[in-house]
Design a protein around this motif. Sequence first.
Motif, PDB file in Angstrom:
ATOM      1  N   ILE A 191       0.864  -1.185   0.000  1.00 43.28           N
ATOM      2  CA  ILE A 191       0.000   0.000   0.000  1.00 43.28           C
ATOM      3  C   ILE A 191       0.897   1.230   0.000  1.00 43.28           C
ATOM      4  O   ILE A 191       1.581   1.503   0.980  1.00 43.28           O
ATOM      5  N   GLU A 192       0.909   1.936  -1.106  1.00 42.20           N
ATOM      6  CA  GLU A 192       1.820   3.064  -1.256  1.00 42.20           C
ATOM      7  C   GLU A 192       1.180   4.415  -0.988  1.00 42.20           C
ATOM      8  O   GLU A 192       1.887   5.409  -0.829  1.00 42.20           O
ATOM      9  N   ALA A 193      -0.153   4.465  -0.949  1.00 47.29           N
ATOM     10  CA  ALA A 193      -0.834   5.739  -0.713  1.00 47.29           C
ATOM     11  C   ALA A 193      -2.094   5.488   0.099  1.00 47.29           C
ATOM     12  O   ALA A 193      -2.679   4.398   0.070  1.00 47.29           O
ATOM     13  N   LEU A 194      -2.505   6.511   0.820  1.00 49.46           N
ATOM     14  CA  LEU A 194      -3.714   6.453   1.633  1.00 49.46           C
ATOM     15  C   LEU A 194      -4.727   7.474   1.111  1.00 49.46           C
ATOM     16  O   LEU A 194      -4.975   8.508   1.737  1.00 49.46           O
ATOM     17  N   GLY A 195      -5.277   7.176  -0.032  1.00 44.48           N
ATOM     18  CA  GLY A 195      -6.315   8.012  -0.631  1.00 44.48           C
ATOM     19  C   GLY A 195      -5.969   9.489  -0.645  1.00 44.48           C
ATOM     20  O   GLY A 195      -4.906   9.874  -1.147  1.00 44.48           O
ATOM     21  N   PRO A 196      -6.826  10.306  -0.057  1.00 48.94           N
ATOM     22  CA  PRO A 196      -6.619  11.758  -0.120  1.00 48.94           C
ATOM     23  C   PRO A 196      -5.438  12.260   0.722  1.00 48.94           C
ATOM     24  O   PRO A 196      -5.020  13.402   0.571  1.00 48.94           O
ATOM     25  N   PHE A 197      -4.906  11.402   1.570  1.00 43.64           N
ATOM     26  CA  PHE A 197      -3.803  11.832   2.437  1.00 43.64           C
ATOM     27  C   PHE A 197      -2.450  11.807   1.738  1.00 43.64           C
ATOM     28  O   PHE A 197      -1.514  12.457   2.159  1.00 43.64           O
ATOM     29  N   GLY A 198      -2.327  11.001   0.697  1.00 42.69           N
ATOM     30  CA  GLY A 198      -1.100  10.979  -0.078  1.00 42.69           C
ATOM     31  C   GLY A 198      -0.271   9.728   0.107  1.00 42.69           C
ATOM     32  O   GLY A 198      -0.699   8.742   0.714  1.00 42.69           O
ATOM     33  N   ALA A 199       0.946   9.803  -0.430  1.00 39.44           N
ATOM     34  CA  ALA A 199       1.877   8.679  -0.397  1.00 39.44           C
ATOM     35  C   ALA A 199       2.323   8.397   1.040  1.00 39.44           C
ATOM     36  O   ALA A 199       2.585   9.324   1.816  1.00 39.44           O
ATOM     37  N   VAL A 200       2.418   7.128   1.367  1.00 42.65           N
ATOM     38  CA  VAL A 200       2.802   6.710   2.722  1.00 42.65           C
ATOM     39  C   VAL A 200       4.180   7.252   3.093  1.00 42.65           C
ATOM     40  O   VAL A 200       4.373   7.751   4.204  1.00 42.65           O
ATOM     41  N   ASP A 201       5.141   7.180   2.166  1.00 39.74           N
ATOM     42  CA  ASP A 201       6.483   7.656   2.503  1.00 39.74           C
ATOM     43  C   ASP A 201       6.499   9.168   2.738  1.00 39.74           C
ATOM     44  O   ASP A 201       7.198   9.655   3.615  1.00 39.74           O
ATOM     45  N   GLU A 202       5.708   9.911   1.988  1.00 38.34           N
ATOM     46  CA  GLU A 202       5.629  11.356   2.195  1.00 38.34           C
ATOM     47  C   GLU A 202       4.943  11.699   3.513  1.00 38.34           C
ATOM     48  O   GLU A 202       5.338  12.638   4.202  1.00 38.34           O
ATOM     49  N   LEU A 203       3.915  10.924   3.861  1.00 40.81           N
ATOM     50  CA  LEU A 203       3.261  11.114   5.164  1.00 40.81           C
ATOM     51  C   LEU A 203       4.244  10.827   6.300  1.00 40.81           C
ATOM     52  O   LEU A 203       4.295  11.577   7.289  1.00 40.81           O
ATOM     53  N   ALA A 204       5.012   9.763   6.152  1.00 41.17           N
ATOM     54  CA  ALA A 204       6.004   9.420   7.178  1.00 41.17           C
ATOM     55  C   ALA A 204       7.051  10.516   7.300  1.00 41.17           C
ATOM     56  O   ALA A 204       7.463  10.867   8.418  1.00 41.17           O
TER      57      ALA A 204
END
Length: 145
Positions: free
Chosen positions: A29-42
């Motif tokens: 899972i590389e992105a969380l819908g409207p929240f964006g890419a997992v690595d960018e969120l991290a």
Amino acid sequence: MNDSKLYSLLAFAGASPFLAGALLQLAGIEALGPFGAVDELAASYGLAIVCFLAGTHWATFLYRQSETPFNLLIWSNVVFLVVWFGFVLAGTAWALSAQLVALLALLFVDSRLLRAGLITRDYFRVRSVATSLAAISIPAIVLTG
């Protein structure tokens, strides 16, 4: 709730988004819908965590300046600024890598504060475990992102 339970809860809650990011990336899972890419969120979250930890060192220095082993205002500012510049100027993988180094550097500062008697052994243990969780999770996020 006593202080020990509170800082334990906060430390593990603080490390859990890194762990969740690593598990999401490992699950593909590389992105969380409207929240964006997992690595960018991290990376965004990691910037906030480094800022928070540097702020705790500021507080320690402001309240117990004569007892600190070195100038925590300068040290924590340098660490945070390196992370901030990495976040703003470099790619996500470099930003997360800088955060990993910063978390370990801030833990080293805490080890010095422990030796100076400014933090408790229990607090340092909790910080060590939380930092270890982040230190395991960040490379997983970077390598699978």
